[in-house]
Write a protein that holds these residues in place. Sequence first.
Motif, PDB file in Angstrom:
ATOM      1  N   GLN A  87       0.851  -1.180   0.000  1.00 13.52           N
ATOM      2  CA  GLN A  87       0.000   0.000   0.000  1.00 13.52           C
ATOM      3  C   GLN A  87       0.888   1.232   0.000  1.00 13.52           C
ATOM      4  N   LEU A  88       0.637   2.140  -0.938  1.00 12.60           N
ATOM      5  CA  LEU A  88       1.383   3.392  -1.024  1.00 12.60           C
ATOM      6  C   LEU A  88       0.403   4.548  -0.935  1.00 12.60           C
ATOM      7  N   ASN A  89       0.581   5.399   0.063  1.00 15.76           N
ATOM      8  CA  ASN A  89      -0.239   6.587   0.258  1.00 15.76           C
ATOM      9  C   ASN A  89       0.659   7.816   0.247  1.00 15.76           C
ATOM     10  N   ALA A  90       0.166   8.903  -0.310  1.00 16.76           N
ATOM     11  CA  ALA A  90       0.926  10.149  -0.303  1.00 16.76           C
ATOM     12  C   ALA A  90      -0.042  11.320  -0.367  1.00 16.76           C
ATOM     13  N   ALA A  91       0.393  12.456   0.163  1.00 20.04           N
ATOM     14  CA  ALA A  91      -0.437  13.665   0.154  1.00 20.04           C
ATOM     15  C   ALA A  91       0.454  14.889   0.222  1.00 20.04           C
ATOM     16  N   GLY A  92      -0.045  15.968  -0.356  1.00 18.07           N
ATOM     17  CA  GLY A  92       0.580  17.275  -0.229  1.00 18.07           C
ATOM     18  C   GLY A  92      -0.464  18.260   0.265  1.00 18.07           C
ATOM     19  N   PHE A  93      -0.043  19.251   1.056  1.00 15.10           N
ATOM     20  CA  PHE A  93      -1.019  20.158   1.651  1.00 15.10           C
ATOM     21  C   PHE A  93      -0.407  21.541   1.859  1.00 15.10           C
ATOM     22  N   TYR A  94      -1.312  22.516   1.944  1.00 14.11           N
ATOM     23  CA  TYR A  94      -0.937  23.895   2.240  1.00 14.11           C
ATOM     24  C   TYR A  94      -1.969  24.448   3.207  1.00 14.11           C
ATOM     25  N   PHE A 107      11.373  17.619   9.417  1.00 15.19           N
ATOM     26  CA  PHE A 107      11.237  16.256   8.913  1.00 15.19           C
ATOM     27  C   PHE A 107      11.061  15.295  10.083  1.00 15.19           C
ATOM     28  N   SER A 108      10.125  14.390   9.937  1.00  4.00           N
ATOM     29  CA  SER A 108       9.936  13.338  10.932  1.00  4.00           C
ATOM     30  C   SER A 108       9.518  12.067  10.211  1.00  4.00           C
ATOM     31  N   ALA A 109       9.896  10.932  10.753  1.00  6.65           N
ATOM     32  CA  ALA A 109       9.627   9.669  10.064  1.00  6.65           C
ATOM     33  C   ALA A 109       9.650   8.526  11.062  1.00  6.65           C
ATOM     34  N   ASN A 110       9.007   7.440  10.676  1.00  6.52           N
ATOM     35  CA  ASN A 110       9.096   6.213  11.467  1.00  6.52           C
ATOM     36  C   ASN A 110       9.051   5.016  10.535  1.00  6.52           C
ATOM     37  N   ALA A 111       9.581   3.906  11.009  1.00  9.39           N
ATOM     38  CA  ALA A 111       9.568   2.670  10.237  1.00  9.39           C
ATOM     39  C   ALA A 111       9.440   1.506  11.200  1.00  9.39           C
ATOM     40  N   TYR A 137       1.913  30.348   7.579  1.00 14.09           N
ATOM     41  CA  TYR A 137       1.516  29.253   6.696  1.00 14.09           C
ATOM     42  C   TYR A 137       2.309  28.006   7.039  1.00 14.09           C
ATOM     43  N   ILE A 138       1.776  26.882   6.605  1.00 11.03           N
ATOM     44  CA  ILE A 138       2.453  25.587   6.710  1.00 11.03           C
ATOM     45  C   ILE A 138       2.181  24.839   5.403  1.00 11.03           C
ATOM     46  N   TRP A 139       3.215  24.300   4.803  1.00 11.84           N
ATOM     47  CA  TRP A 139       2.990  23.389   3.695  1.00 11.84           C
ATOM     48  C   TRP A 139       3.829  22.146   3.912  1.00 11.84           C
ATOM     49  N   GLY A 140       3.393  21.052   3.329  1.00  9.54           N
ATOM     50  CA  GLY A 140       4.131  19.831   3.583  1.00  9.54           C
ATOM     51  C   GLY A 140       3.785  18.709   2.635  1.00  9.54           C
ATOM     52  N   LEU A 141       4.578  17.645   2.732  1.00  3.11           N
ATOM     53  CA  LEU A 141       4.400  16.421   1.972  1.00  3.11           C
ATOM     54  C   LEU A 141       4.435  15.244   2.939  1.00  3.11           C
ATOM     55  N   GLU A 142       3.599  14.252   2.662  1.00  2.57           N
ATOM     56  CA  GLU A 142       3.570  13.056   3.502  1.00  2.57           C
ATOM     57  C   GLU A 142       3.539  11.819   2.626  1.00  2.57           C
ATOM     58  N   THR A 189       6.929  12.716   7.140  1.00  4.61           N
ATOM     59  CA  THR A 189       6.296  14.018   6.926  1.00  4.61           C
ATOM     60  C   THR A 189       7.384  15.074   6.803  1.00  4.61           C
ATOM     61  N   TYR A 190       7.262  15.896   5.763  1.00  2.35           N
ATOM     62  CA  TYR A 190       8.147  17.041   5.567  1.00  2.35           C
ATOM     63  C   TYR A 190       7.313  18.301   5.700  1.00  2.35           C
ATOM     64  N   LEU A 191       7.761  19.253   6.555  1.00  4.33           N
ATOM     65  CA  LEU A 191       6.995  20.465   6.831  1.00  4.33           C
ATOM     66  C   LEU A 191       7.852  21.708   6.639  1.00  4.33           C
ATOM     67  N   GLN A 192       7.233  22.743   6.127  1.00  2.26           N
ATOM     68  CA  GLN A 192       7.812  24.081   6.115  1.00  2.26           C
ATOM     69  C   GLN A 192       6.761  25.033   6.690  1.00  2.26           C
TER      70      GLN A 192
END
Length: 838
Positions: free
Chosen positions: A630-637, A730-734, A667-672, A690-693
Motif C-alpha cells: 500500500q502506497l499513500n501520499a499527500a501534499g497540503f498547504y 522532517f519526521s519519520a518512522n519505520a 503558513y504551513i505546507w508539507g508532503l507526507e 512528513t516534511y513540513l515548512q
Amino acid sequence: MGDSKYLWTTCAALAVLAIPAHAQDNSGSDREDAQQRSSAPGTIIVTANKREQAANDVGLTIQAASAETLADRGISGPDDLAKLVPGFTFTQSLYSTPVYTLRGIGLYDATFGAAPSVSIYSDEIPRNVPTMSDGLDLDIERLEVLKGPQGTLFGQSSTGGAINYVIGKPTSTFEAGASASYERFDRFELEGFVSGPLSDTLKGRLAVKGVTGGAWQRSLSRPNDENGTERKLAGRLTLDFEPTPAVRLRFMATGALDKSDPLAPQYAGTIFNIYGSQAELDASGNPYGYVDATRYQQLTDPTSPGYDASFLGRRAVFEGRLASSDPEVAAGANAALGTPISDNARDGEWTPGLLSKSDNNYYQLALRGDFDVSDTITLTSITALAEKNLDYNQDLDGTTARVVDVPLDGYVKTFNQELRIAGNSDQVNWIVGASYDNIETEQNNFFYLGAYSGNADLISITLNNFSSKQKSYSAFGNVEWEVMPDLRLQGGIRYTRNELNASYCYNDPAIDTGQGAATLFGSGLNSVPITINPGECFPTSGDILLGTAASTIDPVLTGFDEDNVSFRLGANYQFSGGTLIYATVSQGYKAGIYSAIGASRTNQYTPATQEKVVAYEAGFKAPLGQGRYQLNAAGFYYDYSDKQVRGRVQDTVFGLLEKLLNVPSSYIWGLEGEFTGEPVDGLNFSTSATYLQSKVTGNYSQTPDGLAVYNAAGFTGDFSGSKLPYTPEFSANADIQYRASLGGDIDGFIGGTVVYTGKQNATFETSVLQADDFVIDDYTTLDLRAGIASQNDRWRVSVFGRNVTDESYVTAVSTFLDTLIRYRGRPATYGISFDFKY
C-alpha cells in the motif's frame, strides 16, 4: 504497601472477572469489527465520516492502527503517537498538561481547561481538553488519526486534526483477556477484560488496568531520592442494550485514578550567571558566573532587541543572597545559580518533598442511542458528562530552591450533547445535526517564591485564582454524492457560536503569614504605594514606574462571544484497481481562549481570539502488488490566521511575564508518504514520513493594545520569517516484523521500530531575534521486540526494549522567571510481557 495497592486492586478485579471463564463456550465471537481486522494493507475500517468505511475508500489523509499494532509499537496513549504518526509531536507544558501538535498546528498552554488544536475522542465522544486524556489506552480496538481541519463533523478544537480511540465493544459470546508486563525501574502493568451476553437483549464488557512503579528520574543532590513513579488505576463498563433491531443503546462509564509523581524538569542554566567582563565577574562574588560579552550586551543595551530592564537588578538580588547570613537564603541562591547542568536523561532536581503523589481523578458517563427511522435513515444521540479533578505539585525551576514551586488544584467539568440524523444509499450519504458543549474550569496555582530574584523579599507566596466557562452551540451538515461511477463529491458545513467568560484574581493569600496581615505591594516601586490585604487581587492598571498604578482589589471579570463557519469541499475518484485519488479544501476554527495566567498587570488577561486554518490538500491511496503493498501520499498547504500562542511581554520589575497572543498570519505546507507491505508471508513492514515548512508571514511584533511581544529568550521585534514552534521540518518512522512457525502451534516473531524527529524550535526566532537555548536537536529512537505466540493468538510472550540505544533527547524547553528548564524523554527501558485471550 502504598504503591502496590493499585496492582492488588487490579489483580482482585481480574480474578473476579475470570470466575465465569469455564462456564461459557467460546465457540466464536460476533464483535462488530472482528472480520475487519485483516493484517493486509489498507483494509482497516475507520469512521472519519461518522460511518464505517475502509480507509482506502475515504478521501482524507488518515493513519489508523489496530490494537495489535499499537501494542507491538509500545503505544499506550497520545504521548507515544510519534511512533505511528509522523508530523505529530507531544510536549509537556509547564504544569504537566499535555500539548499535541499535528502538522505544525497546536496550542502550547498550561491551563487545565485549555482547548486543544488537535482534538481527542473516544468512540466519537469528545475529551474536550488534553488533561482529560485518562484511560485512553484501556481496552482499545483501534486508533484513527485524521489530519487537517475536521471541524465540519468533529467540531472546533480540531484545526490540526482529530484523534479517535475506538474502544472494545460487548460481544455476543463470552470473551476474556488479560495482559501483564514488567520492565526496568520496577514498572508493572496489568490489564484485563471480560465481555459477553447478560440477557437476550443486553451485552456487557468490563475492562480494568493498573500501573505501578517506574521511577526513572533521580536527584542530582540526593542519590536515594527518585521521581516518576506511576500509580494509576482505570476501568470502563460498557453496556449494549438492543430491545429491538431498530433501537440500539450503548452506555459507557469510564473512571480513572492517578496518584503518580509529576515529572521534574531538568535545569538548563540561568541568564543571571552572565557577565560582561572578567573584572565585573571577579567583583560579583558569584562562583557560578561566566563572561559572555555578546549576550550581556543584548541584555543590558536599551537599543538591543534582547534588552531586559530588570536583568541587572535581579542579578544583584542573587549576588546579595549568595553571601547572606541566613543559610536558607544562601542555599536558595546557590541552587538557582549553581545547579549542575546534565545531559543524562535521568538526572533532575526538585525541591525536597515537593513532587509527592498527585491526587487526580477522572470520570466520564456517556450514552449513545441509534434509532433506525427506516432502512436507510438513522437518528443518533450522543450524551456525555465528564469531570477531571486535579491536585498536585510542580517544580518549575529544576532546582532545590523555591524559585518557583507551584501546588495546583482545580477541575474541568464538561457536558456534551450531539443529535444527528444520517441517511445512506448507494449514491448519497448525508448527515444533519446539532451539538451543544458546556465546559467549566477552575484552577488555583500557589506560587512559592522565596528564592525568586524578582521577589526582592516583598512577597513569598502568591495565589492565582482562575475560573472560566465556555458554551458552544453548533449546527452542521455533510453530504457525499456519487455523481458518476467511482467519482464522489463531498460537502460539509458547520456554524458555531461560542460564549466565553473568565474570572481572575492574583493575590497574596492569608496563609502568607510571614508578610503580616497586609502586604504593602509596590513600596519602593510605585510613587503611590499600594496597600493590599490578604486575598485581595493585586494586578494593576496604569504604570507602576509613573505612579499611576492601581490594583483591582476585586476579581477581574471578563467575557466575549464569537461565531464562525467551518466547511469542507472534496472530490475523490477510485480506479478499478482500487487506487483512490482525492482533493479537498477546508476551513476550520479553534475557539478563543482564556488562560490561567498569574499577571502583574490587568492587560495580561486579554484573551486570544479564535484562530482559523484554510487547508488545501490532495493525495492518493494505492494498493499495489495484488494487495500486498500500500502506497499513500499527500501534499497540503495551510493558510493559518490568528494562531493562538501563550507568549511573553516585558515587565520592568518582574521580567518576562506570560500573555495570550495571536500571530496574525502564517503558513504551513508539507508532503507526507506512507508505504506498507507484506512481501512474503509473515514479513510485514511500514514506513511513513512528513516534511513540513512553516513561516510567520504577518507582522508579529506587538499586541493590539501596543505591548511589545517577546520570545521566550527575551528578544522583541518583528518575528516575521520565524518557523512555528514545535514543528520539526522532517519526521519519520519505520516498523518491521517477521513471524514464522516454530513447530506445532507455536510461532516466533521479531521486530523493531525506529522513529526520527527533526530539529525544532520551542519559541519564535529569527536570525536577529535569537533563541539558541530554545532549539531542540533532532533525535532517533529504536525499539526492539521478540517473542513467541500461539498460532491462533490466544497467548503471547514477548521481550521488548524501548529506546534501546539510550538516546538522551529533549521534548520541551521553557523558562519560568529565573531559570531555563527542559523536559527529557525516557531513557532505555526493557521488559517482558504476557498476553492471554479466552
